[in-house]
Design a protein around this motif. Structure first.
Motif, PDB file in Angstrom:
ATOM      1  N   GLN A  11       0.876  -1.595   0.143  1.00 48.43           N
ATOM      2  CA  GLN A  11       0.370  -0.062  -0.108  1.00 48.43           C
ATOM      3  C   GLN A  11       1.104   1.104  -0.021  1.00 48.43           C
ATOM      4  O   GLN A  11       1.930   1.220   0.503  1.00 48.43           O
ATOM      5  CB  GLN A  11      -0.934   0.052   1.141  1.00 48.43           C
ATOM      6  N   PRO A  12       0.302   2.287  -0.186  1.00 49.45           N
ATOM      7  CA  PRO A  12       1.283   3.240  -0.456  1.00 49.45           C
ATOM      8  C   PRO A  12       1.857   3.838   1.145  1.00 49.45           C
ATOM      9  O   PRO A  12       0.325   3.574   1.866  1.00 49.45           O
ATOM     10  CB  PRO A  12       0.140   5.037  -1.193  1.00 49.45           C
ATOM     11  N   GLY A  13       2.551   4.358   1.265  1.00 50.74           N
ATOM     12  CA  GLY A  13       3.226   4.784   1.996  1.00 50.74           C
ATOM     13  C   GLY A  13       3.401   3.355   3.003  1.00 50.74           C
ATOM     14  O   GLY A  13       4.045   3.241   3.692  1.00 50.74           O
ATOM     15  N   GLY A  14       3.383   2.666   2.813  1.00 52.13           N
ATOM     16  CA  GLY A  14       4.032   1.099   2.995  1.00 52.13           C
ATOM     17  C   GLY A  14       5.606   1.306   3.457  1.00 52.13           C
ATOM     18  O   GLY A  14       6.578   1.874   2.448  1.00 52.13           O
ATOM     19  N   SER A  15       6.369  -0.167   4.219  1.00 51.96           N
ATOM     20  CA  SER A  15       7.449  -0.001   4.225  1.00 51.96           C
ATOM     21  C   SER A  15       8.633  -1.783   4.031  1.00 51.96           C
ATOM     22  O   SER A  15       8.383  -2.155   4.425  1.00 51.96           O
ATOM     23  CB  SER A  15       8.259  -0.096   5.597  1.00 51.96           C
ATOM     24  N   PRO A  16       7.916  -2.003   2.168  1.00 52.18           N
ATOM     25  CA  PRO A  16       8.611  -3.372   2.630  1.00 52.18           C
ATOM     26  C   PRO A  16      10.651  -3.550   1.959  1.00 52.18           C
ATOM     27  O   PRO A  16      10.853  -2.743   2.548  1.00 52.18           O
ATOM     28  CB  PRO A  16       8.218  -3.677   1.136  1.00 52.18           C
ATOM     29  N   ARG A  17      11.019  -4.317   2.559  1.00 54.65           N
ATOM     30  CA  ARG A  17      12.505  -4.663   2.997  1.00 54.65           C
ATOM     31  C   ARG A  17      12.182  -5.924   2.321  1.00 54.65           C
ATOM     32  O   ARG A  17      12.047  -6.807   1.543  1.00 54.65           O
ATOM     33  CB  ARG A  17      13.398  -5.486   4.169  1.00 54.65           C
ATOM     34  N   LEU A  18      13.655  -4.957   0.414  1.00 51.32           N
ATOM     35  CA  LEU A  18      14.004  -5.978  -0.216  1.00 51.32           C
ATOM     36  C   LEU A  18      15.454  -6.997   0.111  1.00 51.32           C
ATOM     37  O   LEU A  18      16.373  -6.165   0.880  1.00 51.32           O
ATOM     38  CB  LEU A  18      14.314  -5.774  -1.658  1.00 51.32           C
ATOM     39  N   LEU A  84       6.631   4.365   0.283  1.00 52.55           N
ATOM     40  CA  LEU A  84       6.045   4.072  -0.867  1.00 52.55           C
ATOM     41  C   LEU A  84       5.123   4.531  -1.732  1.00 52.55           C
ATOM     42  O   LEU A  84       4.403   5.226  -1.053  1.00 52.55           O
ATOM     43  CB  LEU A  84       6.457   2.519  -1.171  1.00 52.55           C
ATOM     44  N   LYS A  85       5.227   5.295  -3.054  1.00 50.50           N
ATOM     45  CA  LYS A  85       4.081   5.965  -3.880  1.00 50.50           C
ATOM     46  C   LYS A  85       4.102   5.085  -4.894  1.00 50.50           C
ATOM     47  O   LYS A  85       5.030   4.019  -5.429  1.00 50.50           O
ATOM     48  CB  LYS A  85       5.198   6.945  -4.059  1.00 50.50           C
ATOM     49  N   PRO A  86       2.741   5.357  -5.338  1.00 51.03           N
ATOM     50  CA  PRO A  86       2.507   4.355  -6.669  1.00 51.03           C
ATOM     51  C   PRO A  86       3.579   4.338  -7.885  1.00 51.03           C
ATOM     52  O   PRO A  86       3.733   3.771  -8.429  1.00 51.03           O
ATOM     53  CB  PRO A  86       1.592   4.530  -7.027  1.00 51.03           C
ATOM     54  N   GLU A  87       4.685   5.775  -7.886  1.00 54.67           N
ATOM     55  CA  GLU A  87       5.129   5.566  -8.882  1.00 54.67           C
ATOM     56  C   GLU A  87       7.106   4.611  -8.776  1.00 54.67           C
ATOM     57  O   GLU A  87       7.378   4.731  -9.691  1.00 54.67           O
ATOM     58  CB  GLU A  87       6.487   7.591  -9.480  1.00 54.67           C
ATOM     59  N   ASP A  88       6.662   4.332  -7.365  1.00 53.99           N
ATOM     60  CA  ASP A  88       7.938   3.403  -7.129  1.00 53.99           C
ATOM     61  C   ASP A  88       7.873   1.955  -7.635  1.00 53.99           C
ATOM     62  O   ASP A  88       8.611   1.241  -7.392  1.00 53.99           O
ATOM     63  CB  ASP A  88       8.344   3.162  -5.574  1.00 53.99           C
ATOM     64  N   THR A  89       6.716   1.793  -8.169  1.00 55.89           N
ATOM     65  CA  THR A  89       5.733   0.165  -8.809  1.00 55.89           C
ATOM     66  C   THR A  89       6.699   0.203  -9.675  1.00 55.89           C
ATOM     67  O   THR A  89       7.361   1.335 -10.753  1.00 55.89           O
ATOM     68  CB  THR A  89       4.720   0.603  -8.970  1.00 55.89           C
ATOM     69  N   ALA A  90       7.799  -0.800  -9.500  1.00 54.80           N
ATOM     70  CA  ALA A  90       8.784  -1.556 -10.644  1.00 54.80           C
ATOM     71  C   ALA A  90       9.143  -2.791 -10.878  1.00 54.80           C
ATOM     72  O   ALA A  90       8.738  -3.620  -9.479  1.00 54.80           O
ATOM     73  CB  ALA A  90      10.002  -0.555 -11.159  1.00 54.80           C
ATOM     74  N   VAL A  91      10.684  -3.712 -11.636  1.00 53.23           N
ATOM     75  CA  VAL A  91      10.514  -4.765 -10.923  1.00 53.23           C
ATOM     76  C   VAL A  91      12.167  -4.148 -10.189  1.00 53.23           C
ATOM     77  O   VAL A  91      12.735  -3.480 -11.101  1.00 53.23           O
ATOM     78  CB  VAL A  91      10.838  -5.244 -12.336  1.00 53.23           C
ATOM     79  N   GLY A 113      14.944 -10.175 -10.232  1.00 53.49           N
ATOM     80  CA  GLY A 113      14.170  -9.339 -10.067  1.00 53.49           C
ATOM     81  C   GLY A 113      12.720  -9.494  -9.076  1.00 53.49           C
ATOM     82  O   GLY A 113      12.512 -10.742  -9.526  1.00 53.49           O
ATOM     83  N   THR A 114      12.582  -8.613  -8.778  1.00 52.01           N
ATOM     84  CA  THR A 114      11.267  -9.425  -7.849  1.00 52.01           C
ATOM     85  C   THR A 114      10.243  -8.025  -8.049  1.00 52.01           C
ATOM     86  O   THR A 114      10.744  -6.538  -8.131  1.00 52.01           O
ATOM     87  CB  THR A 114      11.826  -9.113  -6.109  1.00 52.01           C
ATOM     88  N   LEU A 115       9.581  -7.895  -7.858  1.00 50.84           N
ATOM     89  CA  LEU A 115       8.438  -7.456  -8.448  1.00 50.84           C
ATOM     90  C   LEU A 115       7.711  -6.414  -7.333  1.00 50.84           C
ATOM     91  O   LEU A 115       6.886  -7.028  -6.698  1.00 50.84           O
ATOM     92  CB  LEU A 115       7.335  -7.186  -9.239  1.00 50.84           C
ATOM     93  N   VAL A 116       7.559  -4.685  -7.063  1.00 54.86           N
ATOM     94  CA  VAL A 116       7.331  -4.502  -6.277  1.00 54.86           C
ATOM     95  C   VAL A 116       6.090  -3.241  -6.598  1.00 54.86           C
ATOM     96  O   VAL A 116       6.092  -2.554  -7.719  1.00 54.86           O
ATOM     97  CB  VAL A 116       7.901  -3.663  -5.385  1.00 54.86           C
ATOM     98  N   THR A 117       4.861  -3.802  -6.119  1.00 55.30           N
ATOM     99  CA  THR A 117       3.596  -3.038  -6.790  1.00 55.30           C
ATOM    100  C   THR A 117       2.756  -2.018  -5.674  1.00 55.30           C
ATOM    101  O   THR A 117       2.298  -2.741  -4.540  1.00 55.30           O
ATOM    102  CB  THR A 117       2.001  -3.683  -7.084  1.00 55.30           C
ATOM    103  N   VAL A 118       3.218  -0.531  -5.782  1.00 58.13           N
ATOM    104  CA  VAL A 118       2.512  -0.047  -4.901  1.00 58.13           C
ATOM    105  C   VAL A 118       0.615   0.680  -5.336  1.00 58.13           C
ATOM    106  O   VAL A 118       0.991   1.309  -6.031  1.00 58.13           O
ATOM    107  CB  VAL A 118       3.295   1.392  -4.494  1.00 58.13           C
ATOM    108  N   SER A 119       0.422   0.149  -4.620  1.00 60.22           N
ATOM    109  CA  SER A 119      -0.912   0.305  -5.215  1.00 60.22           C
ATOM    110  C   SER A 119      -2.288  -0.450  -4.138  1.00 60.22           C
ATOM    111  O   SER A 119      -2.843  -0.847  -2.614  1.00 60.22           O
ATOM    112  CB  SER A 119      -1.529  -0.363  -5.820  1.00 60.22           C
ATOM    113  N   SER A 120      -3.084   0.699  -3.387  1.00 64.39           N
ATOM    114  CA  SER A 120      -4.361   1.032  -2.503  1.00 64.39           C
ATOM    115  C   SER A 120      -5.485  -0.249  -3.240  1.00 64.39           C
ATOM    116  O   SER A 120      -6.673  -0.534  -2.475  1.00 64.39           O
ATOM    117  CB  SER A 120      -4.805   2.354  -2.496  1.00 64.39           C
TER     118      SER A 120
END
Length: 120
Positions: A11-18, A84-91, A113-120
């Motif tokens: 979700q937007p504002g989230g904090s994942p760790r790769l 995180l912001k939606p524009e951070d969505t990427a592999v 590669g690992t896909l990160v999708t930022v979306s509500s």
């Protein structure tokens, strides 16, 4: 071989760790990097770190939100992503500059590669 993990739907504002692990033995890692590629865009460097020291480098879009770190004993690099912001969505791809033991040169390797999708 590099194995990246930690992506997913956030979700937007989230904090994942790769995480990215270099498997195998008989080598050292001179430097690590995280890159990303959004749909329709070129791959770009997000952050990098030199394994032998504390030198890090960040893209302007990552400064203040992302932190790259490494655990040399585990041959692992991390990318902590905050706010995180939606524009951070990427592999997101990791790379490692690997030097085989005793070798005069190092070689660049990429993870899958690992896909990160930022979306509500």
């Amino acid at each position: 071989q590099l194995q990246a993990s930690g992506g997913g739907l956030v979700q937007p504002g989230g904090s994942p760790r790769l995480s990215c692990v270099a498997s195998g033995s008989g080598f050292s890692i001179d430097a690590w990097g995280w890159h990303r590629q959004a749909p329709g865009r070129q791959r770009e460097l997000v952050a990098s770190i030199i394994s032998g020291g504390r030198t890090t480098n960040y893209a302007d879009s990552a400064k203040g939100r992302f932190t790259i770190s490494r655990d040399n004993a585990k041959n692992t690099v991390y990318l902590q992503m905050n706010s995180l912001k939606p524009e951070d969505t990427a592999v997101y791809y990791c790379n490692a500059v690997i030097r085989p033991t005793g070798a005069p040169a190092s070689f660049n390797y990429w993870g899958q590669g690992t896909l990160v999708t930022v979306s509500s």
